[in-house]
Design a protein around this motif. Structure first.
Motif, PDB file in Angstrom:
ATOM      1  N   SER A  78       0.846  -1.059   0.228  1.00  0.00           N
ATOM      2  CA  SER A  78       0.210   0.069  -0.037  1.00  0.00           C
ATOM      3  C   SER A  78       0.861   0.790   0.076  1.00  0.00           C
ATOM      4  CB  SER A  78      -1.043   0.183   1.106  1.00  0.00           C
ATOM      5  OG  SER A  78       0.276   0.005   2.807  1.00  0.00           O
ATOM      6  N   PHE A  79       2.267   0.976   0.260  1.00  0.00           N
ATOM      7  CA  PHE A  79       3.031   2.366  -0.124  1.00  0.00           C
ATOM      8  C   PHE A  79       3.916   2.714  -0.569  1.00  0.00           C
ATOM      9  CE2 PHE A  79       6.729  -0.640   1.110  1.00  0.00           C
ATOM     10  CZ  PHE A  79       7.383  -0.066   0.963  1.00  0.00           C
ATOM     11  N   ILE A  80       3.640   1.759  -1.981  1.00  0.00           N
ATOM     12  CA  ILE A  80       4.360   2.154  -3.442  1.00  0.00           C
ATOM     13  C   ILE A  80       3.794   3.289  -3.878  1.00  0.00           C
ATOM     14  CG2 ILE A  80       5.324   1.038  -5.178  1.00  0.00           C
ATOM     15  CD1 ILE A  80       5.283  -2.198  -3.362  1.00  0.00           C
ATOM     16  N   VAL A  81       3.158   3.022  -4.254  1.00  0.00           N
ATOM     17  CA  VAL A  81       2.540   4.448  -5.254  1.00  0.00           C
ATOM     18  C   VAL A  81       2.027   5.680  -4.354  1.00  0.00           C
ATOM     19  CG1 VAL A  81       0.769   5.296  -6.518  1.00  0.00           C
ATOM     20  CG2 VAL A  81       0.866   3.077  -6.292  1.00  0.00           C
ATOM     21  N   PRO A  82       1.668   5.766  -3.086  1.00  0.00           N
ATOM     22  CA  PRO A  82       2.571   7.091  -2.646  1.00  0.00           C
ATOM     23  C   PRO A  82       4.115   7.451  -2.634  1.00  0.00           C
ATOM     24  CG  PRO A  82       0.688   5.796  -1.086  1.00  0.00           C
ATOM     25  CD  PRO A  82       1.479   4.471  -2.052  1.00  0.00           C
ATOM     26  N   ASP A 107       2.691  17.499   1.474  1.00  0.00           N
ATOM     27  CA  ASP A 107       1.759  17.016   2.392  1.00  0.00           C
ATOM     28  C   ASP A 107       0.776  16.126   2.057  1.00  0.00           C
ATOM     29  OD1 ASP A 107       2.740  19.299   3.480  1.00  0.00           O
ATOM     30  OD2 ASP A 107       1.510  20.639   3.384  1.00  0.00           O
ATOM     31  N   HIS A 108       0.201  15.749   1.112  1.00  0.00           N
ATOM     32  CA  HIS A 108      -0.668  14.801   0.592  1.00  0.00           C
ATOM     33  C   HIS A 108       0.530  12.990   0.746  1.00  0.00           C
ATOM     34  CE1 HIS A 108      -4.759  15.505   0.276  1.00  0.00           C
ATOM     35  NE2 HIS A 108      -4.403  16.812  -0.048  1.00  0.00           N
ATOM     36  N   GLY A 109       1.514  13.541   0.302  1.00  0.00           N
ATOM     37  CA  GLY A 109       2.777  12.577  -0.140  1.00  0.00           C
ATOM     38  C   GLY A 109       2.871  12.218   1.755  1.00  0.00           C
ATOM     39  N   ARG A 110       3.688  12.705   2.342  1.00  0.00           N
ATOM     40  CA  ARG A 110       3.621  12.277   3.717  1.00  0.00           C
ATOM     41  C   ARG A 110       2.466  11.433   4.832  1.00  0.00           C
ATOM     42  NH1 ARG A 110       8.189  15.849   6.391  1.00  0.00           N
ATOM     43  NH2 ARG A 110       9.554  16.441   4.168  1.00  0.00           N
TER      44      ARG A 110
END
Length: 172
Positions: free
Chosen positions: A84-88, A104-107
């Protein structure tokens, strides 16, 4: 006539003498000055702060698109929590310096994804005592709901901080 100089001649001689005595200041165009705007940010007629412009190289529509992709990618890969963390992570690494909103959204998305991985691992371990069988679907449901809310907020270019998240990365 007398040999005395006239007053006009004296004035011209003084002016010529001053021009020779003073050094030239500069040749070329005069120096320019920069005026910086000071004071509060611009406001619209309703008194609300005007929206910030996207940094150079990132349009508002690109910010929206990448923000939505970031959260929906986490949602789609959330079926397998470890992914689940790969795309972000990829979207954040590419765009973090180009857009404050995406930073901010990425963090926030990475914090949630890592929290989700930990949560689902614990819930999976709790299936040995049967409580995990109830908690796993609830954890996935929370992931779906929060990713959809975050994608909508990113599409609106508004801040969103996932609740109940371990803050691995500080969100501004």
């Amino acid at each position: 006539m007398t040999d005395q100089p006239r007053s006009d001649d004296i004035v011209e001689q003084k002016a010529a003498h001053q021009e020779q005595a003073s050094p030239e200041v500069q040749s070329g165009p005069p120096p320019t000055t920069t005026v910086e705007r000071q004071g509060p940010p611009a406001t619209d007629p309703g008194g609300q702060a005007a929206p910030q412009l996207a940094p150079a190289g990132m349009s508002k529509s690109d910010e929206k698109t990448w923000g939505v992709v970031m959260h929906l990618g986490s949602l789609i890969l959330g079926i397998f929590p470890i992914l689940s963390f790969i795309v972000p992570l990829i979207v954040w690494l590419i765009n973090k310096d180009r857009s404050r909103m995406l930073n901010d959204h990425g963090r926030s998305a990475l914090n949630w994804s890592i929290t989700y991985i930990i949560m689902m691992t614990v819930f999976g371990a709790l299936t040995a005592v049967y409580i995990g069988a109830l908690l796993l679907p609830l954890g996935f449901l929370a992931h779906v709901i929060l990713c959809i809310i975050a994608a909508v907020k990113a599409g609106q270019r508004r801040k969103f901080k996932h609740p109940m998240t371990i803050p691995f990365l500080r969100v501004g």
